[in-house]
Design a protein around this motif. Structure first.
Motif, PDB file in Angstrom:
ATOM      1  N   GLN A 114      -1.238   1.797  -4.280  1.00 52.25           N
ATOM      2  CA  GLN A 114      -1.891   0.754  -5.068  1.00 52.25           C
ATOM      3  C   GLN A 114      -1.955  -0.548  -4.276  1.00 52.25           C
ATOM      4  OE1 GLN A 114      -3.396   1.390  -8.120  1.00 52.25           O
ATOM      5  NE2 GLN A 114      -4.327  -0.546  -7.571  1.00 52.25           N
ATOM      6  N   SER A 115      -0.919  -0.853  -3.527  1.00 54.73           N
ATOM      7  CA  SER A 115      -0.914  -2.050  -2.681  1.00 54.73           C
ATOM      8  C   SER A 115      -1.999  -1.943  -1.608  1.00 54.73           C
ATOM      9  CB  SER A 115       0.457  -2.216  -2.032  1.00 54.73           C
ATOM     10  OG  SER A 115       0.438  -3.277  -1.115  1.00 54.73           O
ATOM     11  N   ASP A 118      -5.364  -2.376  -3.336  1.00 55.20           N
ATOM     12  CA  ASP A 118      -5.563  -3.783  -3.694  1.00 55.20           C
ATOM     13  C   ASP A 118      -5.928  -4.615  -2.455  1.00 55.20           C
ATOM     14  OD1 ASP A 118      -4.983  -3.123  -6.293  1.00 55.20           O
ATOM     15  OD2 ASP A 118      -2.925  -3.915  -6.236  1.00 55.20           O
ATOM     16  N   LYS A 122      -9.527  -6.363  -1.827  1.00 59.16           N
ATOM     17  CA  LYS A 122      -9.552  -7.810  -1.622  1.00 59.16           C
ATOM     18  C   LYS A 122     -10.253  -8.178  -0.305  1.00 59.16           C
ATOM     19  CE  LYS A 122      -5.537  -9.602  -2.150  1.00 59.16           C
ATOM     20  NZ  LYS A 122      -4.213 -10.229  -1.989  1.00 59.16           N
ATOM     21  N   GLN A 136     -10.530   3.188  -6.121  1.00 57.56           N
ATOM     22  CA  GLN A 136      -9.719   2.862  -7.293  1.00 57.56           C
ATOM     23  C   GLN A 136      -9.701   4.003  -8.308  1.00 57.56           C
ATOM     24  OE1 GLN A 136     -11.677  -0.884  -8.199  1.00 57.56           O
ATOM     25  NE2 GLN A 136      -9.846  -2.039  -7.603  1.00 57.56           N
TER      26      GLN A 136
END
Length: 185
Positions: A114-115, A118, A122, A136
């Motif tokens: 998930q990191s 993300d 970004k 995702q």
């Protein structure tokens, strides 16, 4: 998630090796408990057999021998049931420990993934919305699948445990009935 420097790669490898050693230690501890149970059962069985043979030879006539034989069925069945319960308990505890370790590792990987997602989202360039949405949704689908599999595995383990308890109770009752019906001449 994906190590980009040699230090990160080494750290990831150390983590993986540590994880596998954790799983191996849990499995070996379970095997050790099972081996100890088997040795104790062998000792008890040998001692009981010696005592039973002595009792048979102490009989003065055929009735005494049959009486001793009739008294052996119930304790033997109860010991077998107790042994099966102990094996089940060892297997269940070992499985629970392994499950806990695997779940902890999965949670760590999930957080890392998930990191990564993300960070990727970004820093994604303009026009890559489709790729980021796919990434995702893939992570969400993988997490959902894992949760479903984990739930099904827990339900299966609980059902197997319930069946074992039911079978053990039935077998114990049958052993008691057999002992009560044994010829006592």
């Amino acid at each position: 998630m994906f190590p980009s420097t040699p230090d990160q790669f080494v750290a990831a490898q150390k983590s993986s090796v540590g994880y596998w050693f954790t799983l191996t230690n849990i499995a070996v501890e379970g095997l050790q408990r099972l081996t100890e149970l088997n040795l104790q059962t062998a000792r008890t069985t040998l001692a009981d057999s010696q005592e039973n043979v002595r009792a048979l030879f102490a009989g003065k006539d055929l009735r005494d021998v049959f009486a001793v034989q009739g008294n052996l069925a119930q304790p033997a069945a109860e010991q077998a049931i107790a042994y099966a319960r102990n094996v089940y308990e060892i297997a269940s505890n070992t499985q629970a420990e392994l499950t806990k370790a695997v779940e902890a590792r999965y949670e760590q990987h999930s957080r890392n993934m998930q990191s990564f997602v993300d960070t990727f989202v970004k820093n994604a360039p303009a026009g890559s919305e489709a790729i980021t949405a796919l990434l995702q949704s893939s992570v969400a689908a993988a997490s959902s699948t894992y949760q479903s599999i984990q739930s099904a595995a827990k339900q299966t383990a609980e059902a197997a445990g319930a069946r074992f308890v039911t079978t053990a109770v039935a077998a114990s009752g049958a052993a008691q009935q057999a002992g009560a019906r044994a010829p006592r001449q």
